[in-house]
Design a protein around this motif. Structure first.
Motif, PDB file in Angstrom:
ATOM      1  N   PHE A   1      -1.369  16.780 -54.179  1.00  0.00           N
ATOM      2  CA  PHE A   1      -1.361  18.069 -53.474  1.00  0.00           C
ATOM      3  C   PHE A   1      -2.227  19.104 -54.188  1.00  0.00           C
ATOM      4  N   TYR A   2      -2.007  20.363 -53.909  1.00  0.00           N
ATOM      5  CA  TYR A   2      -2.886  21.396 -54.473  1.00  0.00           C
ATOM      6  C   TYR A   2      -2.086  22.356 -55.355  1.00  0.00           C
ATOM      7  N   PRO A   3      -2.752  22.955 -56.349  1.00  0.00           N
ATOM      8  CA  PRO A   3      -1.987  23.744 -57.330  1.00  0.00           C
ATOM      9  C   PRO A   3      -1.315  24.980 -56.747  1.00  0.00           C
ATOM     10  N   ASP A   4      -1.836  25.500 -55.640  1.00  0.00           N
ATOM     11  CA  ASP A   4      -1.268  26.746 -55.117  1.00  0.00           C
ATOM     12  C   ASP A   4      -0.130  26.500 -54.125  1.00  0.00           C
ATOM     13  N   TRP A   5       0.216  25.258 -53.895  1.00  0.00           N
ATOM     14  CA  TRP A   5       1.200  24.978 -52.860  1.00  0.00           C
ATOM     15  C   TRP A   5       2.647  25.325 -53.153  1.00  0.00           C
ATOM     16  N   PRO A   6       3.092  25.182 -54.405  1.00  0.00           N
ATOM     17  CA  PRO A   6       4.542  25.258 -54.613  1.00  0.00           C
ATOM     18  C   PRO A   6       5.196  26.517 -54.051  1.00  0.00           C
ATOM     19  N   VAL A   7       4.605  27.683 -54.318  1.00  0.00           N
ATOM     20  CA  VAL A   7       5.284  28.906 -53.861  1.00  0.00           C
ATOM     21  C   VAL A   7       4.303  29.806 -53.103  1.00  0.00           C
ATOM     22  N   PRO A   8       4.809  30.499 -52.092  1.00  0.00           N
ATOM     23  CA  PRO A   8       3.924  31.390 -51.331  1.00  0.00           C
ATOM     24  C   PRO A   8       3.272  32.438 -52.227  1.00  0.00           C
ATOM     25  N   GLY A   9       2.016  32.686 -51.966  1.00  0.00           N
ATOM     26  CA  GLY A   9       1.314  33.725 -52.727  1.00  0.00           C
ATOM     27  C   GLY A   9       0.777  33.247 -54.068  1.00  0.00           C
ATOM     28  N   TYR A  10       0.964  31.952 -54.384  1.00  0.00           N
ATOM     29  CA  TYR A  10       0.565  31.463 -55.705  1.00  0.00           C
ATOM     30  C   TYR A  10      -0.952  31.320 -55.830  1.00  0.00           C
TER      31      TYR A  10
END
Lengths: 433, 324
Positions: free
Chosen positions: A385-394
């Motif tokens: 997956f992609y590094p910014d996916w875990p939390v909104p606004g990351y």
């Protein structure tokens, strides 16, 4: 008396306004209209996806002569930003393409804006065609976290981050395709010694974050990915993998492998500078493939990030059915068609990385190489997956923190602090519902 | 003819009546009602309802869409107090006020005076009109286009400005939009460029209504350009100065599009502004309540500042009327 009348008048006017506003949205939907199928998507007609969707629409129309298909072209940004508002109303498509992940499709699912497709996935066999890390992005739980819960979307294609390289520049300096991280660093050093900044980069958008994540995956494992992306475990950003990765990236910046003035550059800037031969290497996604095939004059190739078993990547965008759609049955039928070999093979031949296609139908050597590289990742279940996916606004957090690294205004330790605190806050918010 | 006679008679008879005292209380109020109603309804729908909705949502934790609303009281506002990015964004608003109010108003005033009182007289009305239109051009240019243009100029590697600087022998020209130290000044520069035409046009229109005899008399008395500017131009167009200050201050506080197209609040949050921060929370983080709280605070700040400026304007007018 006067005052009371004023109050009444204002109250009436406001109530009227509320009624008027109420008429425009919130509830409704769920009606049935089996004579029209409305599709929203944002792919260019000449892209692999655009051509595949056109084929799927052709098949759908052939098999459903009584149904009118209305295709509404949107832009990625339009759907991305407006979906949360538009989908609460009645005027919604029956099926639409949407970005995947906790921060996007997961949010729509958690907000009750999408129709669960679990029964259809089992009935139509989607769950057998799409397994492992491909299926992860199709399922979301009540909090919008991917990897478990109901099926809310169906991907048709995949994407991953790899390394594009300018074969002519490599040959000119007697360099070969690296197969390990050490060899990759040797190549970077060799170019740097020749006065050539080796890596095309962009600090204002996603590319630098993806390079950082490639390095995290070089030192990390699936357990770290599950902890980071699926919240299977707490993530210590000061643990070995993330620390080594961030220090390595810092070292690369320090050694001049990445241009010191790249903090405000966009992905487009990066792509253009690789295309025009300013930089010999670009670490970025398969979505660049078609553009590079058309525009790069020099001989070029692509390989997976050397030494990594895990790679940034995922299924492609999803087909989702809005909760207020009025012909869910037709929408599901259309989704099913997009997974058929006829449509999947259009994706394959056009370089669209099909999830259920056959690489042997591909004539173009470079396209086959890309598809085989993707297939190798899938065979290892290596999509991380992609590094910014875990939390909104990351996304903005990663961009901002890594800009600090490029600008030398923060140490790797401080960057990890920033990443950790935003991640922890975002995770707490998500789990809090 | 009979008709006109009767009209005249009617007029006379009405004129002959004692003028009726303005009706007070209920009856008069009801008489005005039909005129007030459309405006009141439009206000309620376009401004009142969204504003109240925004305040209402700011009291909840809400992901948006059909997700449940969870009561949070003033929790979002309490969180704002400890949010560094929120304070950074409001700090940057001060820079926006400098770039969109202070500098354009002062420079616009000088430019308008020069165009009207010097170039207009010396080279004719047409020359000053052309120049005025040129200054106004950035105002009619879509912000997205201006953003592309300025990105093209300020790009660290391929930008026109750095190409020129490299040509002049500067090996490491500034990374305009990429370095936190230069990004905010660079954005301010673009905003000044966008904004400057607005006060120029307003002030030149204002100068049209100033009695030319004032200038002629002053000139005959030997007043130079600077004296005329200080003694005639500035006091005469004070009302317009207030209007420009008010509208530009509001625009500076809620500036969004230029930030969106130029820097997206970066690098490292150095150009973050409240409206963009609210947008980030609303759309990217799905923290609708928190985004609404930021928007509510921003609205409050704008209203308070607008009231202060209007109060100052009222006071200045009163003093002028009273000849102080």
């Amino acid at each position: 008396m006067h005052h009371n009348r004023t109050t009444t008048l204002v109250g009436t006017a406001l109530a009227g306004a509320l009624v008027l506003a109420g008429c425009t949205g919130q509830t409704g939907g769920g009606d049935t209209d089996d004579s029209t199928l409305t599709i929203w998507h944002y792919e260019n007609d000449d892209s692999a996806m655009g051509q595949a969707w056109a084929e799927a629409i052709r098949i759908f129309e052939e098999e459903n002569p009584d149904v009118t298909v209305e295709v509404e072209k949107q832009t990625f940004e339009q759907i991305q930003k407006n979906a949360k508002i538009v989908l609460t109303g009645d005027d919604v498509p029956d099926v639409m393409e949407f970005n995947k992940g906790n921060a996007t499709a997961g949010q729509l699912a958690a907000q009750g804006l999408l129709t669960p497709l679990t029964d259809q996935a089992a009935e139509r066999g989607w769950d057998e065609k799409l397994t492992g890390s491909l299926a992860t992005t199709a399922m979301y739980d009540e909090q919008g976290l991917m990897g478990s819960g109901e099926w809310y979307g169906v991907p048709n294609y995949g994407e991953f981050v790899g390394v594009y390289y300018n074969k002519e520049m490599f040959a000119e300096h007697g360099l070969e395709e690296p197969t390990t991280l050490e060899e990759f660093e040797d190549v970077l050093a060799a170019f740097q010694e020749e006065g050539i900044t080796p890596l095309a980069e962009a600090g204002a958008e996603y590319p630098l974050g993806q390079l950082w994540y490639e390095l995290v995956l070089a030192y990390g494992d699936r357990a770290l990915v599950d902890g980071y992306q699926l919240f299977a475990d707490d993530v210590d950003f000061h643990g070995a993998a993330m620390t080594q990765a961030t220090e390595k990236l810092d070292e690369w910046i320090d050694k001049g492998y990445i241009a010191s003035d790249s903090a405000a550059l966009t992905a487009e800037d990066m792509g253009v500078s690789f295309i025009d031969g300013t930089y010999p290497i670009m670490v970025s996604g398969s979505w660049w493939f078609g553009r590079l095939a058309t525009e790069v004059q020099a001989d070029w190739g692509q390989f997976n990030f050397p030494g990594n078993a895990l790679h940034p990547g995922s299924s492609g965008n999803l087909w989702v059915v809005p909760a207020n759609a009025d012909s869910t049955g037709l929408a599901e039928e259309f989704i099913d068609i997009t997974l058929r070999p006829e449509v999947q093979n259009v994706l394959a031949t056009e370089g669209g990385l099909p999830v259920a296609g056959d690489p042997s139908v591909i004539d173009d050597e470079r396209t086959r190489e890309l598809t085989e590289n993707f297939q190798a990742i899938l065979d290892d279940d290596g999509l991380a997956f992609y590094p910014d996916w875990p939390v909104p606004g990351y996304y903005d957090v990663i961009v901002s923190q890594l800009q600090s690294l490029v600008n030398r205004s923060k140490t790797p330790d401080e960057v990890l602090d920033g990443l950790q605190s935003a991640y922890d806050d975002g995770k707490a918010d998500l789990l809090d519902g | 003819m009979a008709d006109s006679t009767s009209i005249l008679t009617a007029r006379r008879s009405r004129a002959g009546r004692r003028p009726r005292a303005p009706r007070r209380g209920r009856a008069a109020w009801v008489g005005y009602l039909p005129y007030l109603l459309p405006g009141a309804v439009a206000f309620a729908v376009v401004i009142g309802y969204p504003l109240l909705s925004n305040v209402y949502f700011s009291l909840f934790k809400w992901r948006g869409g059909m997700a449940p609303l969870r009561w949070n009281g003033l929790g979002n506002y309490a969180d704002l107090l400890g949010d560094d990015q929120f304070w950074t964004s409001f700090g940057n608003s001060l820079a926006m006020i400098v770039a969109m109010v202070l500098v354009p108003t002062i420079v616009g005033l000088l430019l308008a005076a020069v165009l009207f009182d010097y170039l207009g007289r010396r080279f004719g009305e047409r020359v000053s009109s052309v120049l005025r239109a040129t200054y106004y051009l950035p105002q009619i240019l879509p912000v997205a286009v201006a953003g592309v243009l300025w990105n093209w100029i300020l790009n660290s590697q391929t930008g026109a400005l750095n190409e020129i600087l490299r040509g002049m022998g500067i090996d490491a020209p500034p990374n305009w939009l990429g370095d936190p130290a230069t990004a905010l000044p660079a954005v301010m520069l673009v905003l000044i460029w966008i904004q400057i035409g607005y006060p120029v046009v307003i002030f030149m229109a204002a100068l049209q209504r100033v009695d030319p005899e004032l200038y002629e008399a002053a000139e005959l008395d030997g007043a130079g350009w600077w004296h005329r500017f200080r003694a005639i131009t500035v006091p005469q167009i004070r009302p317009e100065t207030f209007v420009v200050t008010l509208t530009c201050t509001v625009a500076a506080l809620k500036v969004f599009a230029p930030i969106y197209v130029l820097t997206r609040g970066g690098p490292e949050s150095s150009t973050l502004v409240p409206s963009y921060y609210s947008y980030l929370n609303f759309f990217d983080k799905s923290q609708v309540g928190y985004g609404a709280a930021i928007a509510t605070v921003l609205t409050l700040v704008i209203v308070v500042l607008a009231v202060i400026i209007l109060g100052l304007q009222g006071r200045a007018e009163r003093r002028e009327r009273e000849g102080i």
